[in-house]
Design a protein around this motif. Structure first.
Motif, mmCIF file in Angstrom:
data_model
loop_
_atom_site.group_PDB
_atom_site.id
_atom_site.type_symbol
_atom_site.label_atom_id
_atom_site.label_comp_id
_atom_site.label_asym_id
_atom_site.label_seq_id
_atom_site.Cartn_x
_atom_site.Cartn_y
_atom_site.Cartn_z
ATOM 1 N N LEU A 186 0.827 -1.208 0.000
ATOM 2 C CA LEU A 186 0.000 0.000 0.000
ATOM 3 C C LEU A 186 0.863 1.261 0.000
ATOM 4 O O LEU A 186 0.524 2.253 -0.648
ATOM 5 N N ARG A 187 1.967 1.217 0.733
ATOM 6 C CA ARG A 187 2.884 2.363 0.727
ATOM 7 C C ARG A 187 3.489 2.565 -0.654
ATOM 8 O O ARG A 187 3.508 3.687 -1.187
ATOM 9 N N ASP A 188 3.993 1.486 -1.262
ATOM 10 C CA ASP A 188 4.633 1.607 -2.568
ATOM 11 C C ASP A 188 3.632 2.033 -3.635
ATOM 12 O O ASP A 188 3.964 2.820 -4.530
ATOM 13 N N ARG A 189 2.405 1.531 -3.527
ATOM 14 C CA ARG A 189 1.395 1.943 -4.492
ATOM 15 C C ARG A 189 1.107 3.433 -4.361
ATOM 16 O O ARG A 189 0.996 4.158 -5.360
ATOM 17 N N VAL A 252 -2.880 1.894 7.403
ATOM 18 C CA VAL A 252 -2.019 0.819 7.932
ATOM 19 C C VAL A 252 -0.648 1.336 8.338
ATOM 20 O O VAL A 252 0.162 0.589 8.867
ATOM 21 N N ARG A 253 -0.376 2.614 8.075
ATOM 22 C CA ARG A 253 0.931 3.181 8.407
ATOM 23 C C ARG A 253 1.094 3.247 9.916
ATOM 24 O O ARG A 253 0.213 3.689 10.636
ATOM 25 N N SER A 254 2.231 2.812 10.401
ATOM 26 C CA SER A 254 2.509 2.892 11.831
ATOM 27 C C SER A 254 3.961 3.278 12.021
ATOM 28 O O SER A 254 4.844 2.819 11.291
ATOM 29 N N THR A 255 4.196 4.112 13.010
ATOM 30 C CA THR A 255 5.546 4.554 13.310
ATOM 31 C C THR A 255 5.897 4.120 14.720
ATOM 32 O O THR A 255 5.158 4.437 15.655
ATOM 33 N N LEU A 273 6.035 11.162 5.673
ATOM 34 C CA LEU A 273 4.810 10.518 5.226
ATOM 35 C C LEU A 273 5.074 9.058 4.869
ATOM 36 O O LEU A 273 4.346 8.160 5.287
ATOM 37 N N PHE A 274 6.116 8.824 4.095
ATOM 38 C CA PHE A 274 6.433 7.465 3.656
ATOM 39 C C PHE A 274 7.592 6.922 4.491
ATOM 40 O O PHE A 274 8.693 7.480 4.472
ATOM 41 N N VAL A 275 7.308 5.861 5.246
ATOM 42 C CA VAL A 275 8.292 5.350 6.193
ATOM 43 C C VAL A 275 8.615 3.884 5.924
ATOM 44 O O VAL A 275 7.837 3.155 5.312
ATOM 45 N N ALA A 280 11.697 4.921 9.772
ATOM 46 C CA ALA A 280 12.589 5.898 9.155
ATOM 47 C C ALA A 280 12.018 6.356 7.814
ATOM 48 O O ALA A 280 11.182 5.688 7.205
ATOM 49 N N ARG A 281 12.478 7.497 7.360
ATOM 50 C CA ARG A 281 12.044 8.022 6.065
ATOM 51 C C ARG A 281 12.545 7.109 4.953
ATOM 52 O O ARG A 281 13.689 6.662 4.964
#
Length: 402
Positions: A186-189, A252-255, A273-275, A280-281
């Motif tokens: 989902l992040r890469d998309r 679904v992003r979690s830090t 935004l994208f980790v 990490a960035r």
């Protein structure tokens, strides 16, 4: 590191000369706000990367995509000057620069690479040495570029390949199909959606902070604040399909929690935004790695092993995968994120967007900063992204209603 030291005369021992040289080169590189630009100039000139202000050595434990070569070859400008016996920048003449360019050509450097390296030398003289009184003229500016085959006529196409409209659609569709089966799918998309749907640079894409994404109303207009060249921020419009992809990723992003550091209580640290999985960035090289993986997955090389995952084998056997492969196969070996900018500009104008609006979307320097502030809301509303992105998704992805 004598290659960077011997080109500047300074009394004292070796340590004193090296410190003096390091300070001089740092002064030049600080002219450029972008760390990537500093690294690019340092690489072409032969300045040690550890001398670059703001540079951090990469983590050897991290897997990295193909990055620009940074290991010295001995033919960088400063290395070549030392090897040729020059003790001062003022001693260099145009014939010496032309000899250097010929040696680069003999070593197999492409014309485009030699032209870029010559431009770095010229900028070093023009923006620093002449102003500091360390040279009396700019020998790089006197080079006959035509004789060196460095000039490209206006009729010659750019060496950066443009993706066809169908290839852009195929990249977006491929990222969409792979997203559910990949841990970071989902992040890469979302990254591919932003890259193709806005034309931002890869460095700008990974540099976006979490609070730079704004979508006041669900399903409504969205925008992204990016940090561009020259330290200038701008907002780019996000069409509904692009914003929807970011929303899916944010769900679904979690830090990981970061422990407090003494002296930093109350200070708000910008979150990317994208980790990565560690929070990490995402590194800029990952952008090209994602594009390469999309091409290699749907249009693999003849000797590539079959995928192990059953779901992926089933997906690649479908008719839609065959259509994607048809358009991604020719890109597999040469795909590069910068092509997204060329593609965005070309396809947006082809679909009727005003060239000046596309110039604003891409953040080109010719657009005045004042105009961007005065008409920011209007420019976002009129962005070519609102027409181009839906067209790229038409037929295979339905937009959501608010």
């Amino acid at each position: 590191m004598t290659h960077a030291v011997a080109t500047i005369e300074e009394p004292g021992g070796k340590t004193s000369r090296e410190r003096f040289a390091r300070e001089r080169f740092a002064q030049f590189l600080r002219i450029y706000t972008s760390l990537n630009t500093r690294i690019a100039y340092a690489t072409d000139l032969g300045i040690p990367l550890e001398w670059v202000p703001g540079y951090q050595p990469p983590d050897p434990q991290r897997r990295r995509g193909r990055a620009r070569r940074t290991e010295p070859t001995g033919l960088e400008w400063l290395n070549w000057c030392v090897r040729s016996g020059f003790g001062s920048f003022a001693d260099v003449r145009v014939q010496h620069v032309e000899q250097w360019l010929e040696e680069l050509a003999d070593a197999g450097y492409r014309d485009a690479t030699r032209a870029r390296m010559l431009s770095a030398v010229s900028a070093f003289y023009r923006k620093y040495l002449l102003r500091e009184g360390l040279a009396e003229h700019n020998p790089a500016a006197l080079v006959d570029r035509s004789n060196q085959h460095l000039n490209r006529s206006a009729a010659t196409p750019s060496t950066t390949a443009m993706w066809s409209f169908e290839a852009c659609r195929a990249l977006l569709h491929a990222a969409h199909l792979l997203a559910p089966g990949r841990r970071d799918g989902l992040r890469d998309r979302a990254m591919v959606e932003v890259l193709i749907g806005t034309g931002v640079r890869a460095e700008e894409l990974v540099g976006v902070d979490l609070d730079g994404y704004q979508r006041p109303a669900p399903g409504g207009p969205a925008a992204l604040r990016v940090h561009g060249k020259g330290g200038k921020d701008r907002r780019v419009a996000l069409a509904a399909p692009v914003a929807d992809a970011i929303e899916d990723y944010l769900a679904v992003r979690s830090t990981p929690a970061v422990p407090a550091v003494a002296g930093q209580v109350g200070n708000r640290v910008a979150q990317p935004l994208f980790v990565t999985r560690t929070g990490a960035r995402v590194h800029v090289t990952h952008v090209q790695a994602v594009l390469r993986r999309l091409c290699a997955t749907f249009a693999p090389a003849p000797d590539a092993p079959a995928p192990r995952a059953r779901w992926l084998r089933d997906l690649l056997a479908t008719e839609q995968a065959a259509v994607i492969a048809q358009h991604l196969g020719p890109l597999r070996e040469t795909i590069h994120p910068h092509s997204a900018r060329h593609s965005y500009a070309t396809h947006a104008i082809t679909r009727g967007a005003e060239p000046r609006q596309v110039q604003h979307d891409l953040g080109h320097a010719a657009l005045s900063t004042t105009e961007g502030y005065l008409h920011d809301a209007e420019e976002l509303a009129q962005s070519a992204a609102h027409e181009l992105a839906p067209a790229l998704h038409r037929g295979w992805l339905a937009t959501r209603n608010g």
